[in-house]
Scaffold this motif. Sequence first.
Motif, PDB file in Angstrom:
ATOM      1  N   GLY A 137       7.756  -2.256   9.051  1.00 34.74           N
ATOM      2  CA  GLY A 137       6.380  -2.712   8.910  1.00 34.74           C
ATOM      3  C   GLY A 137       5.533  -1.804   8.034  1.00 34.74           C
ATOM      4  N   HIS A 138       5.701  -0.486   8.167  1.00 29.93           N
ATOM      5  CA  HIS A 138       4.881   0.453   7.407  1.00 29.93           C
ATOM      6  C   HIS A 138       5.170   0.372   5.908  1.00 29.93           C
ATOM      7  N   LYS A 194       3.616  -2.985   4.645  1.00 31.74           N
ATOM      8  CA  LYS A 194       2.154  -2.893   4.587  1.00 31.74           C
ATOM      9  C   LYS A 194       1.694  -2.315   3.243  1.00 31.74           C
ATOM     10  N   CYS A 226      -6.506  -7.047   3.139  1.00 33.46           N
ATOM     11  CA  CYS A 226      -5.863  -6.905   4.454  1.00 33.46           C
ATOM     12  C   CYS A 226      -6.925  -7.161   5.516  1.00 33.46           C
ATOM     13  N   ASN A 250      -6.229  -8.105   9.020  1.00 34.17           N
ATOM     14  CA  ASN A 250      -5.873  -7.653  10.369  1.00 34.17           C
ATOM     15  C   ASN A 250      -4.462  -7.095  10.409  1.00 34.17           C
ATOM     16  N   GLU A 251      -4.272  -6.120  11.275  1.00 38.60           N
ATOM     17  CA  GLU A 251      -2.949  -5.747  11.756  1.00 38.60           C
ATOM     18  C   GLU A 251      -2.918  -6.219  13.205  1.00 38.60           C
ATOM     19  N   ILE A 278       4.382  -6.401  15.021  1.00 36.48           N
ATOM     20  CA  ILE A 278       3.196  -6.302  14.174  1.00 36.48           C
ATOM     21  C   ILE A 278       3.146  -7.530  13.270  1.00 36.48           C
ATOM     22  N   PHE A 322       0.969  -8.704   9.983  1.00 34.83           N
ATOM     23  CA  PHE A 322      -0.047  -8.386   8.986  1.00 34.83           C
ATOM     24  C   PHE A 322      -0.671  -9.681   8.463  1.00 34.83           C
ATOM     25  N   ASP A 334      -7.443  -8.579  17.944  1.00 32.61           N
ATOM     26  CA  ASP A 334      -6.214  -8.361  17.173  1.00 32.61           C
ATOM     27  C   ASP A 334      -5.080  -7.789  18.017  1.00 32.61           C
TER      28      ASP A 334
END
Length: 360
Positions: free
Chosen positions: A168-169, A172, A184, A186-187, A208, A210, A263
Amino acid sequence: MADNKKYVELIWTEKYDKYEKGQKRPIEKPNLPFQVVETVNEPRAKDLQKGLFERYPENYPKDWKNLLIWGDNKLVMSSLIKQGLAGKINLIYIDPPFFTGSDFTVRTKLGDEQIEKEPSIIEERAYKDTWSGGIASYLRYMHERLILMRELLAENGSIYVHLDWHVGHYVKVMMDEIFGYENCRNEIVWCYTGPGHISTDFARKHDIIFRYTKTDNFIFNQIFAQYKSGIHVSKTGEILAYKGTIKESKAKELEERGKPVEDWWDDIYTVDRVRNEILNFDTQKPEALLKRIILASSNEGDIIADFFCGSGTTLASAEKLGRRWIGSDLSKFAIQVTRKRLLDIHNSKELLNEGGKNER
């Protein structure tokens, strides 16, 4: 972008290959004709005649045909772009591989018997292209596809990318580059519970999602969910008890409307706790999750796309909510499961026209 001091870019092996930095590897965009295998004629119009729908959804052209496509989504998306759908899709949701090293073997049950379907030659090639070079192969795979998805998105469109801690990181940062950091929105953290088998770490019980938009002019319908208790706090700080005070009428009004969804989603169960949805498909997501996303970021008649459609949850939810849809998957098994699921909707009492903004 080079002059933008806020610009950050993720670099991986062979991102630029023989090209100098700043000159990205070009993405080929072939236009391949789709081979029509089956056409289900105007099911929505027939349902209207039967009285299953109160009305034809607004902005839903009567000549529109939803698309379920078997094939590599990179080729599918490039062909859709060439065939006039660039800038036409209002919402994209994808649940891509999480970089877990998974292969394309399908595991399912037939009765009490566990069955494994080995990957086809096409799937085996895709597996090698995606995983053989480690994280660099995966990032190149995702980068090309996210660029195509941005081209397909309408100016008011949104994209939701569903991942976990594995990658995920990385994605992103990649999406900041492709869609813009400022887009961006929302997470989203989807929390769930259930049996765990980890004793050396905290059990991993969240994903997660995104949420990005293409521009700052996007569709968003506020979503409400039920309060978990009968005590609420007003904007002025007053405590509104559900019963027993002069504020009871206001508390009831809030109770009926519900709480604006934040969120952090802990009110949606995984599929293994929703018995009537279980299809024995490893990556299946619950319809409640997709219903929330679709209601929040699209309106009736809009086009929804899922290019890793898996068991077809996105498409089934879109169909029930009066949206148009496009889905694709490389797995023929996934396409077969999705096809049956969509046909079953029209053979059951599940047909709904829930175009409202509130989930309930």
